[in-house]
Design a protein around this motif. Structure first.
Motif, short mmCIF file in Angstrom:
data_model
loop_
_atom_site.label_atom_id
_atom_site.label_comp_id
_atom_site.label_asym_id
_atom_site.label_seq_id
_atom_site.Cartn_x
_atom_site.Cartn_y
_atom_site.Cartn_z
N GLN A 101 0.84 -1.19 0.00
CA GLN A 101 0.00 0.00 0.00
C GLN A 101 0.88 1.25 0.00
O GLN A 101 2.11 1.17 0.02
CB GLN A 101 -0.92 -0.03 1.23
CG GLN A 101 -1.87 -1.20 1.24
CD GLN A 101 -2.67 -1.31 2.53
OE1 GLN A 101 -2.28 -0.76 3.56
NE2 GLN A 101 -3.77 -2.04 2.48
N TYR A 191 4.19 -1.40 -9.33
CA TYR A 191 2.74 -1.53 -9.20
C TYR A 191 2.33 -2.90 -8.63
O TYR A 191 2.71 -3.95 -9.13
CB TYR A 191 2.08 -1.31 -10.56
CG TYR A 191 0.57 -1.28 -10.53
CD1 TYR A 191 -0.11 -0.42 -9.66
CD2 TYR A 191 -0.18 -2.11 -11.36
CE1 TYR A 191 -1.49 -0.38 -9.63
CE2 TYR A 191 -1.56 -2.07 -11.34
CZ TYR A 191 -2.22 -1.21 -10.46
OH TYR A 191 -3.59 -1.18 -10.43
N ASP A 218 -2.88 10.90 -15.04
CA ASP A 218 -3.91 9.89 -14.75
C ASP A 218 -3.28 8.53 -14.45
O ASP A 218 -3.69 7.84 -13.51
CB ASP A 218 -4.87 9.76 -15.93
CG ASP A 218 -5.84 10.93 -16.04
OD1 ASP A 218 -5.98 11.68 -15.06
OD2 ASP A 218 -6.44 11.10 -17.14
N ASP A 222 -3.45 6.86 -10.79
CA ASP A 222 -4.26 5.64 -10.76
C ASP A 222 -3.51 4.51 -10.08
O ASP A 222 -4.11 3.65 -9.42
CB ASP A 222 -4.64 5.23 -12.18
CG ASP A 222 -5.52 3.99 -12.21
OD1 ASP A 222 -6.64 4.06 -11.68
OD2 ASP A 222 -5.06 2.96 -12.72
N ARG A 223 -2.18 4.50 -10.20
CA ARG A 223 -1.35 3.45 -9.61
C ARG A 223 -1.06 3.71 -8.14
O ARG A 223 -0.52 2.82 -7.46
CB ARG A 223 -0.05 3.30 -10.40
CG ARG A 223 -0.23 2.63 -11.75
CD ARG A 223 0.88 2.95 -12.71
NE ARG A 223 0.76 2.23 -13.97
CZ ARG A 223 -0.12 2.50 -14.91
NH1 ARG A 223 -0.99 3.49 -14.74
NH2 ARG A 223 -0.17 1.80 -16.03
N VAL A 225 -3.16 6.32 -5.87
CA VAL A 225 -4.22 6.88 -5.03
C VAL A 225 -5.15 5.82 -4.44
O VAL A 225 -5.51 5.87 -3.26
CB VAL A 225 -5.05 7.92 -5.81
CG1 VAL A 225 -6.27 8.35 -5.01
CG2 VAL A 225 -4.17 9.12 -6.15
N HIS A 226 -5.51 4.81 -5.23
CA HIS A 226 -6.55 3.88 -4.80
C HIS A 226 -6.14 2.98 -3.64
O HIS A 226 -7.00 2.46 -2.93
CB HIS A 226 -7.01 3.03 -5.99
CG HIS A 226 -7.53 3.86 -7.14
ND1 HIS A 226 -8.58 4.75 -6.98
CD2 HIS A 226 -7.14 3.95 -8.44
CE1 HIS A 226 -8.82 5.34 -8.15
NE2 HIS A 226 -7.95 4.89 -9.04
N SER A 227 -4.84 2.80 -3.45
CA SER A 227 -4.39 1.96 -2.33
C SER A 227 -3.54 2.76 -1.36
O SER A 227 -2.60 2.24 -0.77
CB SER A 227 -3.58 0.77 -2.87
OG SER A 227 -2.49 1.22 -3.66
#
Length: 249
Positions: A101, A191, A218, A222-223, A225-227
């Motif tokens: 993370q 990633y 983007d 995207d790689r 922010v989500h985790s």
């Protein structure tokens, strides 16, 4: 004489921990009351502890933390919005690193972001993980120099293998085209397999504009922010409160 030869052989075989433990046994008469198995176990423990200490020293040196940040000295009393339960849970066994993370430490200058980042890095090293601390400017200089001397691929692979990459002062200035492309390559290489910590004075919402190219921005975000766990700090500079002293916690 026999003991001296034994010690010399242990040092020659690079078993310094066992050698030191053996010498300590000779100096303590109480060890004569222990069984062979007990004394041998102490020798093995001595070698094990020595190797663990050396390995930790090596990880800390390679991490280049450039400071003494550690979780035990974090100031949770200062009014800056630091979520103690969250920090403690992330520090526990460096769970964020093992789960691949990310952490965003965001807040004004002097609020203690760099100290916290170093503490996260040190805790990871103490847990047997690798870390690498670098400012964004230094990171891009390293990659630019590597590209110039032909070692770019090797340097990228080295950074991709670090368990916890810590980038300080992220997005302080708009990224040049080569910088954002290099960072995207680094994010791609890491990633879903490694963890990243970014500190920044700018809120996450402004990072897209600082990266520049919308498509690359983007892809990078995207790689990440989500985790990511966001730790947003606020308040007066801790450095200012302490009279300009370095090492705000």
């Amino acid at each position: 004489m026999l003991n001296q030869q034994t010690v010399e052989k242990l040092y020659t075989m690079r078993m310094r921990g066992m050698a030191d433990a053996f010498l300590q046994q000779q100096e303590d008469p109480q060890n004569s009351q222990l069984s062979f198995e007990e004394r041998f176990a102490l020798l093995v423990d001595g070698q094990w502890n020595w190797r663990q200490t050396r390995a930790l020293e090596r990880r800390l040196k390679e991490a280049r933390l450039q400071g003494n940040g550690c979780v035990e000295d974090i100031d949770f009393r200062a009014a800056r919005g630091l979520d103690k339960p969250l920090v403690r849970s992330l520090m526990q066994d460096s769970d964020w690193v093992r789960r691949h993370q990310h952490i965003f430490l965001v807040g004004p200058t002097g609020i203690g972001k760099t100290y916290l980042a170093r503490a996260f890095g040190q805790k990871a090293c103490r847990g047997g993980l690798t870390a690498y601390f670098v400012t964004a400017a230094q990171l891009f200089r390293e990659l630019e120099l590597a590209r110039a001397d032909g070692s770019y691929g090797k340097r990228l692979r080295e950074m991709a293998q670090v368990d916890a990459l810590i980038v300080d002062d992220w997005a302080m200035a708009p990224l040049a085209d080569g910088e954002r492309r290099a960072f995207l390559e680094l994010c791609d290489a890491r990633y879903l397999t490694k963890a990243t910590l970014l500190t920044s004075q700018l809120p996450v919402a402004k990072w897209h504009a600082q990266i520049g190219d919308p498509t690359i921005a983007d892809s990078i975000l995207d790689r990440l922010v989500h985790s990511a766990h966001r730790i947003e700090l606020q308040g007066e500079s801790m450095r200012k409160k302490r009279g300009g002293k370095e090492g705000e916690k």
